[in-house]
Design an enzyme around this catalytic site. Structure first.
Site, PDB file in Angstrom:
ATOM      1  CE1 TYR A 145      59.176  44.258  40.624  1.00  0.00           C
ATOM      2  CE2 TYR A 145      57.455  43.837  39.017  1.00  0.00           C
ATOM      3  CZ  TYR A 145      58.617  43.454  39.658  1.00  0.00           C
ATOM      4  OH  TYR A 145      59.227  42.259  39.329  1.00  0.00           O
ATOM      5  NE  ARG A 175      39.961  40.538  31.968  1.00  0.00           N
ATOM      6  CZ  ARG A 175      39.414  39.552  32.669  1.00  0.00           C
ATOM      7  NH1 ARG A 175      39.306  39.606  33.982  1.00  0.00           N
ATOM      8  NH2 ARG A 175      38.966  38.482  32.047  1.00  0.00           N
TER       9      ARG A 175
END
Ligand code: UDP
Length: 325
Positions: free
Chosen positions: A154, A283
């Site tokens: 992706y 994150r």
């Protein structure tokens, strides 16, 4: 353009989450829309209300196998390339298709745009930033992507999509637009899509534990679909700007906060439980939208609370759940 206002438009991924909302707006604006969708992650339900619409036609075709002749032979004023699995669960299940629809189909659509003298909009992603070392993410940041990891089909194919759009613009003069989409939510995300908002709503409405992956301190910035689509339309019709533009809501929150908020808004007694973090999970994620503000006069207007309430109501009806559990 064939007429001063009415556009002949191609939308790839028209039965998907973003594609179906975009198609609704384009039809509201009076345009003629040819939609194409493989129905792998899209759904007939998302465009069911458009059955028999005089200005809408839907073709079922998998662009990863090449552009169907009935598309190749036509000309368009605008091409919107939104077709692709877009959830980490979805693209890992369809790795080759994800790679091809964002790479090979992008090239074919750029060639069609060149031939048609169409303006083309390609849907890129904040995943181009990978696990970002710069925060919030400006368009000038080159990203921190694992090129061989479990999201690479992706992330890297979207990065290729951006490179391809720039090459066709520079070398062939194609009129391109590139959007970098951040986490977007709202009605019509597939119930089993796996993305965080719909996963938590489904769990909360069923009284099942909300599965927070990892410790839940990772952040995302959630944009309601109507704001996102308004940004798309402004970018498509903006003056000559061809580099990527972030369209997302900078309202950054932790995944644990999203779980608690959805649980409370659903009036659910579900527990919150931890699950393993998927590989290469970023994150933090927060768009810098200064460029969209100055270039397009765009900023999101729908609060997370309002957007979540609208979304919860949609899934309550879809899942047939009226009372809190
Ligand atoms: N996530 C989660 N529980 C779920 C689904 C997702 O905790 O059931 C987390 C996921 O680990 C990530 C964030 O929510 O940190 C957003 O995930 P999503 O799949 O929606 O999209 P991403 O931003 O990773 O592409």
């Amino acid at each position: 353009m064939t007429n001063s206002n009415v556009q002949r438009v191609l939308v790839t991924g028209a039965a998907g989450f973003l594609g179906s909302h975009l198609t609704d707006r384009l039809l509201d604006l009076g345009h003629e829309v040819i939609g194409v969708d493989s129905m792998i992650t899209g759904s007939a339900d998302n465009v069911g209300h458009l059955t028999g619409h005089p200005r809408f036609k839907l073709l079922t075709a998998d662009l990863a196998r090449g552009l169907p002749p009935e598309i190749k032979e036509q000309t368009f004023d605008r091409i919107w390339h939104l077709a692709s699995p877009a959830s980490p669960v979805g693209y890992v299940k369809q790795q080759v298709i994800t790679l091809k629809v964002n790479a090979i189909a992008t090239i074919e659509l750029l060639e069609l745009a060149e031939k048609s003298h169409a303006r083309i909009f390609v849907a890129s992603t904040s995943e181009c930033y990978g696990d970002p070392l710069e925060h919030p993410q400006k368009e000038t940041y080159w990203g921190n992507v694992n090129p061989v990891g479990m999201r690479s089909m992706y992330d890297e194919s979207k990065r290729f999509m951006e490179a391809a759009a720039m090459v066709y613009h520079r070398e062939r003069g194609v009129d391109t637009r590139i959007v970098r989409i951040f986490n977007t939510y709202g009605p019509r995300l597939a119930v089993d899509d796996g993305r965080v908002v719909v996963a938590f709503i489904k769990q909360a409405l069923h009284g099942e534990p909300l599965t927070v992956q990892g410790d839940g301190t990772q952040t995302r910035s959630l944009c309601y679909v109507d704001d996102e689509i308004r940004g798309f339309l402004l970018l498509m019709e903006s003056p000559d700007y061809h580099l990527p533009v972030n369209i997302g809501n900078p309202d950054e929150v932790s995944v644990m906060h999203i779980a608690e908020e959805i649980k409370a808004l659903c009036g659910s007694k579900s527990a919150i439980q931890h699950a393993p973090l998927p590989p290469d999970d970023p994150r933090q994620r927060c768009p810098d939208i200064s460029l969209a503000k100055s270039l397009l006069g765009w900023k999101p207007t729908i609060s997370r609370r309002d957007g979540l309430l609208r979304t919860i109501e949609y899934y309550r009806q879809k899942l047939g759940i009226s009372a809190a559990v």
